[in-house]
Design an enzyme around this catalytic site. Structure first.
Site, short mmCIF file in Angstrom:
data_model
loop_
_atom_site.label_atom_id
_atom_site.label_comp_id
_atom_site.label_asym_id
_atom_site.label_seq_id
_atom_site.Cartn_x
_atom_site.Cartn_y
_atom_site.Cartn_z
CE1 TYR A 1 -3.26 -2.77 0.09
CE2 TYR A 1 -3.74 -2.25 2.37
CZ TYR A 1 -3.99 -2.99 1.23
OH TYR A 1 -4.97 -3.95 1.24
CE LYS B 1 1.69 -17.91 -2.26
NZ LYS B 1 1.06 -19.22 -2.00
CG ASP C 1 -1.73 -20.13 -0.37
OD1 ASP C 1 -0.93 -19.98 0.56
OD2 ASP C 1 -1.45 -20.77 -1.41
CG ASP D 1 -7.07 -4.61 3.96
OD1 ASP D 1 -8.07 -4.60 4.71
OD2 ASP D 1 -6.95 -3.85 2.99
CG ASP E 1 -12.09 -7.07 6.39
OD1 ASP E 1 -11.97 -6.55 7.51
OD2 ASP E 1 -12.27 -6.42 5.35
#
Length: 361
Positions: free
Chosen positions: A143, A194, A226, A250, A254
């Site tokens: 970001y 990752k 994942d 992020d 959620d």
């Protein structure tokens, strides 16, 4: 002696002013019982700031935040501002505030409340007893990495670029928060990356592993993002504290939030370097569709105020009293529309606040 503390309020957009009003009244009631004195300064952010000043984070707002002991934020954004240039959108104001206050650590709890367990889309036996804290890095990663933008190639084709980047110092400071948070909980920390594909994630894993020797009482594990997403849905009780980067955090925070059945119940804390105020906010959005209709659920905002007392103002006893009152409200069957179920008593935002105040009093 009365302890005086200055809080900057950022009601923002949509249902923000409604739920903020409830939280402020709860804070006033708690202050009167615990020999606390809060002074409140209200400032603009998001769409409300764009309409008033043309800037999603006016300089005056950032200055007010920096001069406070803590910041309580409600919600930002809405359809009205979705088509503005990116630098003028409400979400840009939020990112600028995080950077301006050096808020590098986001704490996102996902706790299953027994009164609302049937609101979850998952089976009771899967989620009963789930209590997860996601520690997300906030000011680095994809970001904020450079270069970024939409560029034209030599052939005239447009190409979008974002850069995922982390330095050792950025990783080490969020890892420290992760390990220390795990120490305060059950002593289990899962780092999510990752590393099988991304070099930046390999550095992340190397640094987390190296720091583990300083936290011998914390059991460290690693998961690829994942697999972590799959495991959150398959067997969420295996997780206690999770530490991860900005993008992965992020998404996973959620996903963890929805285990509870309603993000309308979940608070969060964004913490910075020593001496800077934290920002405390519900994880839900501004819900413009129900704004001004007395339908909003104020409990996540109230619980965010409790997190502010606990993590930002060092008032754990007052925080616990608010959390207890929220549990009592649910025990008594009061529900806003988003958490309503058969046999419960439907109330609006304002009435939910009034019931809370009676319990605190």
């Amino acid at each position: 002696m009365t302890q005086q503390q200055h809080i900057t309020l950022l009601p923002g957009d949509g249902i923000g002013p409604e739920i903020m009003s409830v939280a402020v009244e709860v804070l006033k009631a708690i202050a009167s019982k615990h020999d606390l004195e809060f002074t409140f300064t209200e400032a603009l952010i998001g769409g409300a700031a764009i309409d008033e000043t043309g800037d999603p984070l006016p300089a005056e707002t950032l200055s007010a935040c920096r001069q406070s002991d803590a910041v309580l934020l409600a919600a930002i954004g809405g359809y009205k501002w979705d088509n503005l240039p990116r630098q003028q959108r409400p979400e840009t104001g939020l990112l600028k505030m995080r950077a301006g206050l050096e808020l590098f650590a986001n704490l996102r709890p996902a706790t299953i409340l027994p009164q609302l367990i049937d609101a979850s889309s998952l089976k009771r036996e899967i989620i009963e007893g789930v209590d997860i804290m996601v520690v997300r890095e906030l000011t680095g990663g994809i970001y904020f990495g450079q270069p970024k933008g939409i560029f034209e190639t030599e052939t005239g084709e447009q190409r979008g670029v974002n850069t995922m980047a982390y330095s050792v110092s950025e990783i080490d400071r969020i890892a420290k928060v992760g390990f220390e948070t795990a120490q305060k909980r059950s002593g289990k920390l899962c780092s999510v990356d990752k590393a099988n594909v991304l070099d930046v994630s390999q550095l992340w894993r190397d640094r987390i592993t190296a720091m583990a020797k300083d936290y011998s009482n914390v059991e460290l594990s690693h998961l690829y993002v994942d697999n972590a997403a799959m495991q959150l849905v398959r067997a969420p009780k295996q997780f206690d504290t999770v530490v991860t980067g900005n993008l992965f955090g992020d998404i996973l925070s959620d996903a963890a939030a929805m285990l509870t059945g309603s993000i309308g119940m979940l608070p969060s804390a964004s913490l910075g370097v020593a001496g800077t105020p934290g920002v405390f906010e519900p994880v839900h959005g501004s819900a413009p569709d129900i704004a001004g209709q007395d339908k909003a659920n104020p409990l996540a905002q109230v619980l965010s105020a409790a997190m502010m007392l606990r993590y930002g103002l060092n008032q754990p006893t007052a925080a616990t009293e608010i959390e207890t009152a929220v549990n009592q409200v649910l025990d008594q069957g009061y529900r806003t529309g988003d958490i309503m179920s058969l046999g419960m008593k439907a109330v609006g935002c304002q009435e939910m606040g009034e019931v809370l105040l009676k319990l605190i009093a």
